[in-house]
Design a protein around this motif. Structure first.
Motif, PDB file in Angstrom:
ATOM      1  N   ASP A   1      14.030 -19.789  34.784  1.00 53.03           N
ATOM      2  CA  ASP A   1      14.298 -18.963  33.614  1.00 53.03           C
ATOM      3  C   ASP A   1      13.253 -19.184  32.517  1.00 53.03           C
ATOM      4  O   ASP A   1      12.839 -18.248  31.844  1.00 53.03           O
ATOM      5  CB  ASP A   1      15.697 -19.259  33.071  1.00 53.03           C
ATOM      6  N   PHE A   2      12.808 -20.441  32.371  1.00 49.84           N
ATOM      7  CA  PHE A   2      11.820 -20.731  31.326  1.00 49.84           C
ATOM      8  C   PHE A   2      10.528 -19.958  31.570  1.00 49.84           C
ATOM      9  O   PHE A   2       9.892 -19.458  30.645  1.00 49.84           O
ATOM     10  CB  PHE A   2      11.541 -22.235  31.256  1.00 49.84           C
TER      11      PHE A   2
ATOM     12  N   LYS B   1      11.121 -16.175  30.737  1.00 51.03           N
ATOM     13  CA  LYS B   1      11.336 -15.928  29.311  1.00 51.03           C
ATOM     14  C   LYS B   1      10.098 -16.245  28.481  1.00 51.03           C
ATOM     15  O   LYS B   1       9.687 -15.462  27.622  1.00 51.03           O
ATOM     16  CB  LYS B   1      12.531 -16.743  28.813  1.00 51.03           C
ATOM     17  N   GLN B   2       9.491 -17.417  28.732  1.00 51.51           N
ATOM     18  CA  GLN B   2       8.382 -17.863  27.891  1.00 51.51           C
ATOM     19  C   GLN B   2       7.069 -17.169  28.234  1.00 51.51           C
ATOM     20  O   GLN B   2       6.270 -16.885  27.338  1.00 51.51           O
ATOM     21  CB  GLN B   2       8.199 -19.380  28.042  1.00 51.51           C
TER      22      GLN B   2
ATOM     23  N   TYR C   1       5.918 -23.522  25.019  1.00 52.62           N
ATOM     24  CA  TYR C   1       5.803 -23.244  26.441  1.00 52.62           C
ATOM     25  C   TYR C   1       6.022 -24.509  27.269  1.00 52.62           C
ATOM     26  O   TYR C   1       5.592 -25.595  26.870  1.00 52.62           O
ATOM     27  CB  TYR C   1       4.420 -22.677  26.757  1.00 52.62           C
ATOM     28  N   GLN C   2       6.675 -24.325  28.414  1.00 50.80           N
ATOM     29  CA  GLN C   2       6.772 -25.392  29.407  1.00 50.80           C
ATOM     30  C   GLN C   2       5.725 -25.099  30.472  1.00 50.80           C
ATOM     31  O   GLN C   2       5.733 -24.026  31.085  1.00 50.80           O
ATOM     32  CB  GLN C   2       8.160 -25.429  30.046  1.00 50.80           C
TER      33      GLN C   2
ATOM     34  N   ASN D   1       6.473 -29.613  26.988  1.00 53.80           N
ATOM     35  CA  ASN D   1       7.785 -28.997  26.742  1.00 53.80           C
ATOM     36  C   ASN D   1       8.173 -29.087  25.272  1.00 53.80           C
ATOM     37  O   ASN D   1       9.328 -28.902  24.912  1.00 53.80           O
ATOM     38  CB  ASN D   1       8.870 -29.619  27.620  1.00 53.80           C
TER      39      ASN D   1
END
Length: 778
Positions: free
Chosen positions: A512-513, A516-517, A555-556, A577
């Protein structure tokens, strides 16, 4: 209307079923002892697969196309019963073109037809049977998947032709367009020489065509048959060489004619080439004023609007392999990209019933009248080019949701596998350079991609690479195999949500990250090294500090850090992160430099060294300036040669250093011919170059180059135009400058190329100086 479409697509459905089997079994081999329209087909979606001799179809590009053909007659000058007929080809499935769906046709065609020789699908309307209108319009919407074609041919594995077969006779025959004359046979024998292997013969013919034709738009004045090439030889005033002129269908015609003259089956391919889904109907512009002109006999052409241009290329047939693509215009042999829509195959195509048989009836395609009911080529459509002077073809295409276009661009870098790493790194540098160039215009980070759709396409393609970095090669491969299988077998678009579901199922945990990001955010992060310290602890060095993130989004992402020491490189990966991520290195070797993401795996905005090819992004906003301080005539000749062979700007873009203006030097790219000693502008701008000139020598990275046979081609940022570039071509003698003007400056992906005679001594990029991502220890 639905019945008409279903009728038209009966054969297409049958081939689509075969396509599904291809993706179930991965490899399918069709019979090779005949000229089947679907020769050997091999689908390869893998990233790391050793490939033996074969024809490979991979990396499909999906397109949904809206095609409109508009006929604007002068009703006072036409015969309604005779002059309002239209024939238009529609795509069908071929080796490299699959999952074809005709989604809509308006109005319903009066007749559908498959030409019996080549298998082309052609629709027919007779607008003389409908009420009188100001203009008549045909709208066709279709969806298809276009594969890249890669041919790996072993000349020893080629079988023999069945010269008695119908298809061998069809594709080696002499026709109206491909007229095999004694002169053509003589040229063909010159091209192949003593070579007997048909594959190597075709390769020699390809090279012969590339050397003997130069591009020039002559179709309207001369036609497109063999005689339109051979009857107009030209002598090069500088070299004395004889050559011919023409555009894409002349290149194709010449190649096909030479192949047929030595018994190699060959045929033409007519279609559309190009790419820009960001263009909408309101943005449509006439592609060329050339299409508005009439021939001396009063014949008209279709006026083309849209991002996709008409194009003609060729194929030749090899036993045991099938049809091999060749594009002599673009210099491609055994390779075909995935942005070429095939509308028809073959020249001198029977267009179907009701076709006029006499040239005097005025029907044809693009200035070329029909010959005994046959079109020399059929692409945009056949109509009365004598009576109806205005016909328009409008082409738009749409994208599927992410990652359709993005993956197609990214995956183009993955083949062949032994070049994958280098190609990907060069591609990443090119994309980051495009970000940097746009940022040089002082555009806000987020707006950068909003106002530049092409730049956003690059950003999304980069995200495919980032996903690969996050999940690893094996899972990346599985995700995209599943995604492509679903898209191709269903013939429908796959939503981003569905793609995320596939990715998470294959990865085994939430992504999901990432969606989304990165996917859902058009801005890019920027990184900065902060508070970097170094300590000596006993027999170890400790390097520590922080990596900061700028911008609203945190951002990851995994980032590689490389520590250069006196004895080599050491690296580690850290996961970002938060806005500030601390790290530390321990090493027994003396640290020299710390670099963030040295191989450019993370999409961001950072300084990048320009590549010599960069100026093409701004073409033709440029100027060529030759030096007159000394060696003036040779510099001028070098400028003309360089322009003729590599740029094609035209003589009006070539100026002496004594007549160039400030406005000229403010263009997006300035090409300087001659070292500072011979060119006043080079002398004026010499401090902008990352090399040091001194009369008849130059110094770079501690090496002095002083031989008269040496020289350099380089690109650097302009000190005059903040968004511009300076390209320098400078030999250390007049002879070196002349020789260099004839050498390709585009082959290496580099900021500079140092030559000696015809050999590349050295090439590479300028060193990075961005202190945000590089920390030098004193």
């Amino acid at each position: 209307m639905i019945e008409i479409i279903l009728d038209l697509m009966t054969e297409v459905r049958r081939v689509r079923y075969a396509t599904k089997l291809v993706f179930i079994t991965i490899f399918i081999f069709y019979p090779l002892n005949s000229f089947s329209q679907e020769a050997r087909f091999s689908f390869d979606s893998s990233l790391n697969k050793s490939l033996t001799s074969k024809v490979i179809y991979r990396n499909p590009q999906v397109m949904t196309v809206d095609y409109t053909f508009e006929l604007v007659p002068d009703h006072a000058k036409i015969d309604k019963g005779k002059d309002l007929k239209v024939w238009i080809p529609v795509p069908r499935e071929w080796d490299s073109q699959k999952a074809v769906k005709i989604l809509a046709i308006e109005p319903v065609p009066h007749y559908t037809y498959e030409d019996p020789e080549h298998g082309n699908q052609i629709l027919f309307w007779d607008f003389g049977k409908v009420s009188v209108k100001e203009f008549y319009e045909v709208k066709i919407k279709y969806r298809l998947e276009i594969f890249e074609v890669h041919c790996i041919i072993d000349p020893e594995q080629i079988g023999s032709y069945d010269k008695n077969s119908e298809n061998y006779q069809l594709y080696t025959r002499s026709t109206n367009k491909i007229n095999i004359t004694p002169e053509l046979k003589e040229l063909a024998q010159t091209a192949v020489g003593d070579e007997k292997n048909v594959y190597l013969q075709a390769k020699r013919i390809f090279e012969f065509v590339r050397n003997r034709i130069r591009f020039k738009t002559v179709r309207r004045e001369r036609g497109t048959g063999i005689e339109s090439i051979l009857d107009f030889p030209v002598c090069d005033p500088i070299t004395g060489e004889q050559y011919y002129e023409g555009q894409c269908d002349h290149y194709g015609t010449f190649f096909i004619g030479l192949c047929r003259a030595v018994g190699i089956p060959a045929r033409g391919v007519t279609g559309m080439a190009g790419w820009d889904p960001s263009i909408k109907e309101k943005d449509l512009k006439l592609r060329s004023n050339e299409h508005t002109k009439l021939t001396s006999d009063g014949l008209a052409a279709t006026r083309l609007y849209g991002p996709i241009a008409g194009h003609v290329w060729a194929e030749f047939y090899l036993p045991e392999y099938g049809w091999i693509p060749v594009d002599p215009t673009w210099g491609k042999f055994g390779y075909q990209g995935n942005k070429k829509i095939i509308l028809s195959k073959g020249f001198d195509v029977k267009i179907g019933p009701y076709a006029p048989q006499e040239e005097s009836e005025g029907y044809g395609d693009q200035w070329i009248p029909l010959y005994k009911g046959r079109a020399a080529i059929i692409g945009w459509g056949v109509w009365n080019i004598t009576k109806i002077r205005i016909a328009k073809a409008k082409v738009l295409h749409n994208s599927d949701p992410f990652p359709a276009d993005s993956y197609a661009e990214y995956a183009a870098q993955l083949y062949p596998e032994n070049e994958e790493e280098e190609k990907l790194r060069n591609w990443r540098q090119k994309v980051l350079l495009s970000f940097y160039n746009a940022k040089r215009g002082d555009i806000n980070n987020g707006e950068l991609f909003e106002i530049n759709p092409r730049l956003n396409e690059n950003r999304e393609a980069y995200l495919c690479h980032l996903l690969r970095q996050i999940i690893g090669d094996e899972k990346f491969l599985k995700i995209f195999r599943s995604y492509l299988d679903l898209r191709l077998t269903s013939g429908k678009s796959v939503s981003i949500e569905k793609f995320q579901d596939i990715a998470e199922r294959m990865h085994g945990t939430s992504l999901d990250f990432f969606f989304k990001q990165w996917v859902g955010n058009i801005a890019l992060s920027q990184f900065k090294l902060d508070n970097i310290l170094i300590e000596k602890v006993l027999n170890q060095w400790k390097v520590y500090g922080s990596l900061l993130q700028k911008g609203e989004t945190t951002y990851q992402v995994p980032v590689e850090l490389v520590l250069e020491t006196e004895k080599g490189q050491e690296s580690k990966e850290i996961w970002l992160n938060s806005k500030k991520t601390n790290f530390e290195f321990y090493t027994t070797n003396n640290p020299k430099k710390l670099i963030v993401d040295p191989d450019f795996h993370i999409p961001t905005i950072r300084w990048m060294p320009a590549r010599i090819r960069t100026f093409w992004d701004f073409y033709p906003d440029g100027i060529i300036v030759y030096g007159t301080s000394s060696e003036g005539e040779d510099n001028k000749t070098a400028a003309i040669l360089f322009d003729d062979k590599w740029l094609g700007l035209g003589r009006e873009f070539i100026k002496a250093d004594t007549s160039v203006t400030k406005e000229d030097l403010n263009k997006h790219f300035v090409v300087l011919i001659g070292r500072p000693k011979t060119n006043k502008i080079t002398q004026q701008l010499k401090n902008a170059f990352p090399i040091l000139f001194d009369k008849d020598k130059f110094l770079y990275q501690g090496i002095t180059y002083n031989k008269p046979s040496q020289g350099i081609v380089l690109i650097t940022e302009s000190t005059i135009n903040p968004n511009g570039w300076i390209i320098l071509l400078a030999g250390l003698s007049n002879d070196a400058t002349l020789k260099m003007s004839n050498l390709s400056p585009y082959d290496p992906a580099a900021s500079y190329i140092i030559f000696e005679d015809k050999n590349v001594l050295r090439s590479g990029d300028w060193e990075e100086y961005n202190s945000n991502l590089v920390w030098n220890f004193k």
